[in-house]
Design a protein around this motif. Structure first.
Motif, PDB file in Angstrom:
ATOM      1  N   CYS A  47      -5.443 -53.929 -29.825  1.00  0.00           N
ATOM      2  CA  CYS A  47      -6.290 -53.036 -29.022  1.00  0.00           C
ATOM      3  C   CYS A  47      -6.083 -51.609 -29.493  1.00  0.00           C
ATOM      4  O   CYS A  47      -4.948 -51.159 -29.683  1.00  0.00           O
ATOM      5  CB  CYS A  47      -5.964 -53.171 -27.534  1.00  0.00           C
ATOM      6  SG  CYS A  47      -6.652 -54.683 -26.839  1.00  0.00           S
ATOM      7  N   GLY A  48      -7.166 -50.891 -29.703  1.00  0.00           N
ATOM      8  CA  GLY A  48      -7.112 -49.541 -30.254  1.00  0.00           C
ATOM      9  C   GLY A  48      -6.730 -48.466 -29.258  1.00  0.00           C
ATOM     10  O   GLY A  48      -6.211 -47.428 -29.636  1.00  0.00           O
ATOM     11  N   THR A  49      -6.997 -48.684 -27.981  1.00  0.00           N
ATOM     12  CA  THR A  49      -6.607 -47.706 -26.963  1.00  0.00           C
ATOM     13  C   THR A  49      -5.633 -48.346 -25.984  1.00  0.00           C
ATOM     14  O   THR A  49      -5.871 -49.435 -25.474  1.00  0.00           O
ATOM     15  CB  THR A  49      -7.810 -47.137 -26.188  1.00  0.00           C
ATOM     16  OG1 THR A  49      -8.496 -48.205 -25.547  1.00  0.00           O
ATOM     17  CG2 THR A  49      -8.754 -46.378 -27.088  1.00  0.00           C
ATOM     18  N   THR A  62      -9.939 -40.271 -24.548  1.00  0.00           N
ATOM     19  CA  THR A  62      -8.869 -40.869 -25.344  1.00  0.00           C
ATOM     20  C   THR A  62      -8.762 -40.259 -26.739  1.00  0.00           C
ATOM     21  O   THR A  62      -7.943 -40.695 -27.540  1.00  0.00           O
ATOM     22  CB  THR A  62      -9.086 -42.382 -25.488  1.00  0.00           C
ATOM     23  OG1 THR A  62     -10.346 -42.610 -26.105  1.00  0.00           O
ATOM     24  CG2 THR A  62      -9.010 -43.075 -24.145  1.00  0.00           C
ATOM     25  N   ILE A  63      -9.608 -39.274 -27.039  1.00  0.00           N
ATOM     26  CA  ILE A  63      -9.551 -38.628 -28.355  1.00  0.00           C
ATOM     27  C   ILE A  63      -9.221 -37.169 -28.142  1.00  0.00           C
ATOM     28  O   ILE A  63      -9.972 -36.483 -27.472  1.00  0.00           O
ATOM     29  CB  ILE A  63     -10.886 -38.755 -29.102  1.00  0.00           C
ATOM     30  CG1 ILE A  63     -11.236 -40.223 -29.271  1.00  0.00           C
ATOM     31  CG2 ILE A  63     -10.840 -38.050 -30.435  1.00  0.00           C
ATOM     32  CD1 ILE A  63     -12.617 -40.451 -29.831  1.00  0.00           C
ATOM     33  N   PRO A  65      -5.211 -38.848 -29.064  1.00  0.00           N
ATOM     34  CA  PRO A  65      -4.219 -39.488 -28.209  1.00  0.00           C
ATOM     35  C   PRO A  65      -3.244 -38.441 -27.655  1.00  0.00           C
ATOM     36  O   PRO A  65      -3.081 -37.373 -28.240  1.00  0.00           O
ATOM     37  CB  PRO A  65      -3.507 -40.454 -29.151  1.00  0.00           C
ATOM     38  CG  PRO A  65      -3.767 -39.952 -30.515  1.00  0.00           C
ATOM     39  CD  PRO A  65      -5.082 -39.226 -30.462  1.00  0.00           C
ATOM     40  N   GLY A  70      -3.470 -43.412 -25.587  1.00  0.00           N
ATOM     41  CA  GLY A  70      -4.865 -43.076 -25.854  1.00  0.00           C
ATOM     42  C   GLY A  70      -5.363 -43.837 -27.065  1.00  0.00           C
ATOM     43  O   GLY A  70      -4.920 -44.942 -27.354  1.00  0.00           O
ATOM     44  N   ASN A  71      -6.274 -43.223 -27.812  1.00  0.00           N
ATOM     45  CA  ASN A  71      -6.862 -43.853 -28.991  1.00  0.00           C
ATOM     46  C   ASN A  71      -5.871 -43.762 -30.146  1.00  0.00           C
ATOM     47  O   ASN A  71      -5.690 -42.708 -30.728  1.00  0.00           O
ATOM     48  CB  ASN A  71      -8.179 -43.165 -29.359  1.00  0.00           C
ATOM     49  CG  ASN A  71      -8.897 -43.878 -30.477  1.00  0.00           C
ATOM     50  OD1 ASN A  71      -8.804 -45.094 -30.598  1.00  0.00           O
ATOM     51  ND2 ASN A  71      -9.604 -43.138 -31.289  1.00  0.00           N
ATOM     52  N   ASP A  73      -5.426 -46.746 -32.507  1.00  0.00           N
ATOM     53  CA  ASP A  73      -5.919 -47.578 -33.603  1.00  0.00           C
ATOM     54  C   ASP A  73      -4.844 -47.850 -34.651  1.00  0.00           C
ATOM     55  O   ASP A  73      -5.035 -47.624 -35.844  1.00  0.00           O
ATOM     56  CB  ASP A  73      -7.152 -46.954 -34.249  1.00  0.00           C
ATOM     57  CG  ASP A  73      -8.384 -47.126 -33.387  1.00  0.00           C
ATOM     58  OD1 ASP A  73      -8.487 -48.160 -32.691  1.00  0.00           O
ATOM     59  OD2 ASP A  73      -9.247 -46.241 -33.388  1.00  0.00           O
ATOM     60  N   ASP A  98     -10.740 -51.173 -26.466  1.00  0.00           N
ATOM     61  CA  ASP A  98     -11.169 -51.002 -27.847  1.00  0.00           C
ATOM     62  C   ASP A  98     -10.582 -52.086 -28.759  1.00  0.00           C
ATOM     63  O   ASP A  98      -9.869 -51.792 -29.716  1.00  0.00           O
ATOM     64  CB  ASP A  98     -10.801 -49.605 -28.341  1.00  0.00           C
ATOM     65  CG  ASP A  98     -11.374 -49.287 -29.721  1.00  0.00           C
ATOM     66  OD1 ASP A  98     -12.403 -49.901 -30.094  1.00  0.00           O
ATOM     67  OD2 ASP A  98     -10.804 -48.435 -30.424  1.00  0.00           O
TER      68      ASP A  98
END
Length: 116
Positions: A47-49, A62-63, A65, A70-71, A73, A98
Motif C-alpha cells: 500500500c502506497g499510503t 498525503t503529499i 509524507p 502519508g504517501n 510508495d 493506494d
C-alpha cells in the motif's frame, strides 16, 4: 482529465488518448503477471499510503509524507515488514490505501510551479 492535483502533474498527462489494459494475475502473487503475449511483471503488493493523525488540527493531504506517514510508495513496505510511526494524538486512527501490485524503484512525477 489533466492529472493535476496539489501542484503535481503525472508524466504523460499531456497524451491525447487513453488506453485500458486488464491484467491477469495469480492471486497468491507467486507468479509474474502477464502483460500481453511477451511481457511478465513480477508482483510484490504493497500500500502506497500509510499513516496516523498529525498533532496539528486541520485537514492534511498525503503529499508530501509527514513524520506520521502519508504517501510513501515504498515497494519494500509490504508483507512481513514492520513500520513504526509516532503516535501524536491520543486515539489516532490508522489510515492505509493506494494499493500497488508492483512498482519499480520510485515514481516519476512532473512538478510544475506557476506564479499568480
Amino acid at each position: 482529465m489533466d492529472g493535476n492535483f496539489s501542484g503535481l502533474r503525472a508524466v504523460g498527462c499531456g497524451f491525447s488518448g487513453f488506453a485500458l489494459h486488464i491484467w491477469s494475475y495469480d492471486h497468491s502473487f507467486g507468479v509474474p503477471a502477464a502483460y500481453g503475449k511477451w511481457a511478465r511483471v513480477p508482483l510484490k503488493p504493497f500500500c502506497g499510503t500509510v499513516g496516523v493523525a498529525r498533532a496539528e488540527s486541520g485537514s492534511f493531504g498525503t503529499i508530501p509524507p509527514y513524520e506520521t506517514g502519508g504517501n510513501m510508495d515504498i515497494r519494500d513496505l509490504g508483507e512481513g515488514v514492520e513500520l513504526y510511526l509516532p503516535i501524536k494524538v491520543k486515539g489516532a486512527l490508522f489510515s492505509i490505501g493506494d494499493p500497488h501490485a508492483a512498482q519499480g524503484d520510485g515514481e516519476v512525477c512532473e512538478l510544475r510551479l506557476s506564479r499568480p
